[in-house]
Design a protein around this motif. Structure first.
Motif, PDB file in Angstrom:
ATOM      1  N   ASN A 252      -7.593 -61.493  63.464  1.00 54.93           N
ATOM      2  CA  ASN A 252      -8.213 -60.349  62.887  1.00 54.93           C
ATOM      3  C   ASN A 252      -8.895 -58.817  64.123  1.00 54.93           C
ATOM      4  OD1 ASN A 252      -7.439 -60.387  59.918  1.00 54.93           O
ATOM      5  ND2 ASN A 252      -7.661 -62.354  60.128  1.00 54.93           N
ATOM      6  N   VAL A 253      -9.620 -59.631  64.724  1.00 57.73           N
ATOM      7  CA  VAL A 253     -10.497 -59.198  65.479  1.00 57.73           C
ATOM      8  C   VAL A 253      -9.246 -57.677  66.447  1.00 57.73           C
ATOM      9  CG1 VAL A 253     -12.618 -58.526  67.551  1.00 57.73           C
ATOM     10  CG2 VAL A 253     -12.231 -59.981  65.859  1.00 57.73           C
ATOM     11  N   VAL A 254      -8.350 -58.242  66.747  1.00 56.64           N
ATOM     12  CA  VAL A 254      -7.154 -57.952  67.795  1.00 56.64           C
ATOM     13  C   VAL A 254      -6.711 -56.840  67.182  1.00 56.64           C
ATOM     14  CG1 VAL A 254      -4.881 -58.354  69.410  1.00 56.64           C
ATOM     15  CG2 VAL A 254      -6.679 -59.432  69.571  1.00 56.64           C
ATOM     16  N   SER A 255      -6.193 -57.020  65.717  1.00 56.46           N
ATOM     17  CA  SER A 255      -5.533 -56.214  65.407  1.00 56.46           C
ATOM     18  C   SER A 255      -6.477 -55.370  64.487  1.00 56.46           C
ATOM     19  CB  SER A 255      -4.069 -57.133  63.174  1.00 56.46           C
ATOM     20  OG  SER A 255      -5.593 -57.287  62.623  1.00 56.46           O
ATOM     21  N   MET A 256      -7.780 -55.557  64.273  1.00 57.83           N
ATOM     22  CA  MET A 256      -8.411 -54.046  63.861  1.00 57.83           C
ATOM     23  C   MET A 256      -8.621 -53.182  64.991  1.00 57.83           C
ATOM     24  SD  MET A 256     -10.827 -55.436  60.998  1.00 57.83           S
ATOM     25  CE  MET A 256     -11.710 -57.212  62.579  1.00 57.83           C
ATOM     26  N   TRP A 257      -8.263 -53.422  66.279  1.00 55.40           N
ATOM     27  CA  TRP A 257      -8.709 -52.574  66.922  1.00 55.40           C
ATOM     28  C   TRP A 257      -7.759 -52.128  67.873  1.00 55.40           C
ATOM     29  CZ3 TRP A 257      -9.346 -54.792  72.771  1.00 55.40           C
ATOM     30  CH2 TRP A 257      -9.168 -53.983  74.031  1.00 55.40           C
ATOM     31  N   ARG A 258      -6.154 -52.678  67.926  1.00 56.33           N
ATOM     32  CA  ARG A 258      -5.179 -52.550  68.774  1.00 56.33           C
ATOM     33  C   ARG A 258      -3.935 -52.120  67.103  1.00 56.33           C
ATOM     34  NH1 ARG A 258      -4.206 -53.110  73.506  1.00 56.33           N
ATOM     35  NH2 ARG A 258      -2.207 -52.960  73.396  1.00 56.33           N
ATOM     36  N   GLY A 259      -3.967 -52.736  66.234  1.00 55.92           N
ATOM     37  CA  GLY A 259      -2.080 -52.270  65.303  1.00 55.92           C
ATOM     38  C   GLY A 259      -2.050 -53.559  65.685  1.00 55.92           C
ATOM     39  N   ASP A 260      -1.012 -53.631  64.599  1.00 56.16           N
ATOM     40  CA  ASP A 260      -0.312 -55.091  64.557  1.00 56.16           C
ATOM     41  C   ASP A 260       1.212 -55.515  65.066  1.00 56.16           C
ATOM     42  OD1 ASP A 260      -2.045 -55.439  62.340  1.00 56.16           O
ATOM     43  OD2 ASP A 260      -1.568 -54.221  60.725  1.00 56.16           O
ATOM     44  N   ASN A 261       1.244 -54.595  66.207  1.00 53.61           N
ATOM     45  CA  ASN A 261       1.986 -54.709  66.936  1.00 53.61           C
ATOM     46  C   ASN A 261       1.836 -56.585  67.879  1.00 53.61           C
ATOM     47  OD1 ASN A 261       4.280 -55.357  69.551  1.00 53.61           O
ATOM     48  ND2 ASN A 261       4.817 -52.831  68.424  1.00 53.61           N
ATOM     49  N   ALA A 262       2.984 -56.995  67.353  1.00 50.10           N
ATOM     50  CA  ALA A 262       2.425 -58.799  67.989  1.00 50.10           C
ATOM     51  C   ALA A 262       3.057 -59.083  69.398  1.00 50.10           C
ATOM     52  CB  ALA A 262       3.761 -59.829  67.134  1.00 50.10           C
ATOM     53  N   ARG A 263       4.108 -58.295  70.136  1.00 49.61           N
ATOM     54  CA  ARG A 263       4.321 -58.545  71.523  1.00 49.61           C
ATOM     55  C   ARG A 263       3.461 -57.617  72.586  1.00 49.61           C
ATOM     56  NH1 ARG A 263       8.572 -59.548  74.532  1.00 49.61           N
ATOM     57  NH2 ARG A 263       9.495 -59.683  72.698  1.00 49.61           N
ATOM     58  N   SER A 264       2.999 -55.953  71.896  1.00 45.69           N
ATOM     59  CA  SER A 264       1.256 -55.921  72.786  1.00 45.69           C
ATOM     60  C   SER A 264       0.009 -56.643  72.060  1.00 45.69           C
ATOM     61  CB  SER A 264       1.589 -54.288  72.476  1.00 45.69           C
ATOM     62  OG  SER A 264       1.021 -54.774  71.396  1.00 45.69           O
ATOM     63  N   ASN A 265       0.128 -57.433  71.092  1.00 44.83           N
ATOM     64  CA  ASN A 265      -1.257 -58.223  71.075  1.00 44.83           C
ATOM     65  C   ASN A 265      -1.310 -59.706  71.246  1.00 44.83           C
ATOM     66  OD1 ASN A 265      -2.232 -55.280  69.621  1.00 44.83           O
ATOM     67  ND2 ASN A 265      -2.040 -56.644  67.632  1.00 44.83           N
ATOM     68  N   LEU A 266      -0.301 -60.262  71.900  1.00 43.80           N
ATOM     69  CA  LEU A 266      -0.415 -61.575  72.122  1.00 43.80           C
ATOM     70  C   LEU A 266      -1.069 -61.836  73.352  1.00 43.80           C
ATOM     71  CD1 LEU A 266       3.724 -61.996  71.734  1.00 43.80           C
ATOM     72  CD2 LEU A 266       1.334 -64.015  70.909  1.00 43.80           C
ATOM     73  N   PRO A 267      -1.043 -61.021  74.527  1.00 44.50           N
ATOM     74  CA  PRO A 267      -2.300 -61.189  75.744  1.00 44.50           C
ATOM     75  C   PRO A 267      -3.232 -61.181  75.483  1.00 44.50           C
ATOM     76  CG  PRO A 267      -0.632 -59.273  76.084  1.00 44.50           C
ATOM     77  CD  PRO A 267      -0.211 -59.794  74.435  1.00 44.50           C
ATOM     78  N   TRP A 268      -3.717 -60.850  74.527  1.00 39.48           N
ATOM     79  CA  TRP A 268      -5.405 -59.945  73.834  1.00 39.48           C
ATOM     80  C   TRP A 268      -5.488 -61.501  73.093  1.00 39.48           C
ATOM     81  CZ3 TRP A 268      -8.581 -56.447  75.978  1.00 39.48           C
ATOM     82  CH2 TRP A 268      -8.440 -56.088  76.799  1.00 39.48           C
ATOM     83  N   VAL A 269      -4.362 -62.179  72.013  1.00 42.01           N
ATOM     84  CA  VAL A 269      -4.736 -62.689  70.775  1.00 42.01           C
ATOM     85  C   VAL A 269      -5.068 -63.785  71.988  1.00 42.01           C
ATOM     86  CG1 VAL A 269      -4.122 -64.061  69.313  1.00 42.01           C
ATOM     87  CG2 VAL A 269      -3.855 -61.890  69.237  1.00 42.01           C
ATOM     88  N   CYS A 270      -4.534 -64.522  73.433  1.00 44.22           N
ATOM     89  CA  CYS A 270      -4.217 -65.469  74.184  1.00 44.22           C
ATOM     90  C   CYS A 270      -5.796 -65.570  74.649  1.00 44.22           C
ATOM     91  CB  CYS A 270      -3.603 -65.520  74.717  1.00 44.22           C
ATOM     92  SG  CYS A 270      -1.798 -65.924  74.437  1.00 44.22           S
ATOM     93  N   LEU A 271      -6.688 -64.329  75.489  1.00 48.18           N
ATOM     94  CA  LEU A 271      -7.304 -64.059  75.801  1.00 48.18           C
ATOM     95  C   LEU A 271      -8.777 -64.564  75.434  1.00 48.18           C
ATOM     96  CD1 LEU A 271      -7.110 -60.939  78.755  1.00 48.18           C
ATOM     97  CD2 LEU A 271      -7.027 -63.047  78.835  1.00 48.18           C
ATOM     98  N   GLY A 272      -8.150 -63.735  73.813  1.00 51.18           N
ATOM     99  CA  GLY A 272      -9.449 -63.743  72.564  1.00 51.18           C
ATOM    100  C   GLY A 272      -9.638 -65.310  72.497  1.00 51.18           C
ATOM    101  N   GLY A 273      -8.632 -66.251  72.228  1.00 56.00           N
ATOM    102  CA  GLY A 273      -9.146 -67.701  72.222  1.00 56.00           C
ATOM    103  C   GLY A 273      -9.487 -68.196  73.566  1.00 56.00           C
ATOM    104  N   VAL A 274      -8.740 -67.756  74.338  1.00 54.78           N
ATOM    105  CA  VAL A 274      -9.616 -68.745  75.221  1.00 54.78           C
ATOM    106  C   VAL A 274     -10.949 -68.336  75.287  1.00 54.78           C
ATOM    107  CG1 VAL A 274      -9.807 -68.898  77.633  1.00 54.78           C
ATOM    108  CG2 VAL A 274      -7.598 -68.706  76.631  1.00 54.78           C
ATOM    109  N   ALA A 275     -11.275 -67.264  75.323  1.00 54.20           N
ATOM    110  CA  ALA A 275     -12.612 -66.995  75.840  1.00 54.20           C
ATOM    111  C   ALA A 275     -13.723 -67.174  74.101  1.00 54.20           C
ATOM    112  CB  ALA A 275     -13.130 -65.645  75.596  1.00 54.20           C
ATOM    113  N   ILE A 276     -13.295 -67.453  73.118  1.00 52.92           N
ATOM    114  CA  ILE A 276     -13.913 -68.248  71.969  1.00 52.92           C
ATOM    115  C   ILE A 276     -13.919 -69.505  72.146  1.00 52.92           C
ATOM    116  CG2 ILE A 276     -14.074 -68.294  69.947  1.00 52.92           C
ATOM    117  CD1 ILE A 276     -13.634 -65.942  69.156  1.00 52.92           C
TER     118      ILE A 276
END
Length: 318
Positions: A252-276
């Motif tokens: 949700n945080v990533v999509s609010m910032w970058r939109g809903d494109n799964a391919r471009s969001n995936l690296p950010w989702v992975c990094l965000g999950g690891v960071a949290i």
């Protein structure tokens, strides 16, 4: 070109920041790894496996949340709000009761199969319910998960396995050592498969009609996506336990910032999950040292706050 370079630089900077957190995690703990006796050995036996487990579990559960939100077209779903985690725990408990000597791989398969069945049951219920609000979807999942959890608890009480069940629900990395975490590498394969099928998942998330019109087999993508979520949830539940709200917060945080494109969001989702997960684990280790607060407790607090913020944001839009 400038925009592409800027995005690449931002992703590289985020990756470096997460790498810094991972390195910090290696040096946080009660045991002094600078000890000349067993410091180096403890570092390899405990700290490195634990940190790798943090990375793999955080990445897998964040990506699982993204997949479920795409498939259900709802931002409030993830494995802990759809009953998937509870079904995985039920499958794990049944396996332990039926075959107490079953190896870790068998338990992992059983938990994954149960998670898959539970997720399909949830999706089947959604097809037969008239949804007037996006909040109905997670409510159905939470109620379904509560029913499954109640049955699992009853089964555990009846078989004197309640303490073992409580350990699974805890969601802690305390027991992760060399020889126990290696099965988590399976979820790395899941993440790679999600990357390969990201475009199809994005199209499937637009709905059956649109997916069919562009030549995507919606039913097949739904099964594949559900299977990937089930494997990630089952393996993580067997090795670590529950990690609540992780798949809700990060996508949700990533999509609010970058939109809903799964391919471009995936690296950010992975990094965000690891960071949290890494930050919550460090907080859990430090806040009551030498004792540890389970990661699931810290994640629960953070996730609840973000969940309420999302609800208020949606209400403000309405």
């Amino acid at each position: 070109m400038t925009t592409t370079v800027r995005r690449t630089g931002a992703l590289a900077g985020a990756a470096l920041g997460v790498a810094g957190l991972v390195v910090l995690s290696l040096f946080v703990g009660v045991y002094d790894i600078a000890d000349q006796g067993f410091g180096g050995e403890m570092f390899l036996i405990s700290r490195v496996p634990r940190t790798l487990a943090l990375v793999l579990a955080g990445c897998a559960m964040a990506v699982s949340g993204l997949i479920m939100q795409l498939l259900t077209q709802n931002r409030f779903v993830e494995p802990s709000t759809t009953g998937t985690s509870e079904w995985a725990a039920l499958g794990l408990l049944v396996t332990v009761l039926v075959a107490p000597a079953a190896p870790l791989a068998v338990r992992m398969i059983a938990a994954s199969v149960a998670a898959f069945v539970g997720t399909m049951v949830f999706l089947g219920i959604l097809r037969r319910v008239s949804l007037r609000s996006s909040l109905v979807v997670p409510l159905i999942g939470i109620m379904l998960g509560s029913v499954v959890s109640a049955f699992t608890t009853y089964l555990a009480v009846s078989t004197n396995a309640l303490q073992m069940l409580g350990t699974w629900f805890m969601g802690s990395f305390t027991s992760i050592v060399r020889g126990r975490y290696e099965v988590l590498w399976v979820v790395a394969i899941v993440v790679v498969l999600v990357f390969l099928s990201a475009d199809r998942l994005t199209v499937a998330g637009l709905g059956r009609d649109i997916a069919t019109s562009v030549g995507v087999d919606h039913a097949r993508v739904l099964l594949v996506g559900t299977g990937l979520v089930a494997v990630a949830t089952g393996v993580t539940t067997v090795v670590v336990g529950f990690l609540p709200f992780l798949g809700l917060v990060v996508p949700n945080v990533v999509s609010m910032w970058r939109g809903d494109n799964a391919r471009s969001n995936l690296p950010w989702v992975c990094l965000g999950g690891v960071a949290i997960v890494v930050v919550c684990d460090i907080v859990g280790r430090v806040i009551r040292m030498p004792f540890e607060v389970p990661v699931s407790m810290v994640l629960g607090v953070v996730g609840a706050v973000v969940f309420l913020a999302l609800l208020l944001r949606m209400r403000a839009r309405d």
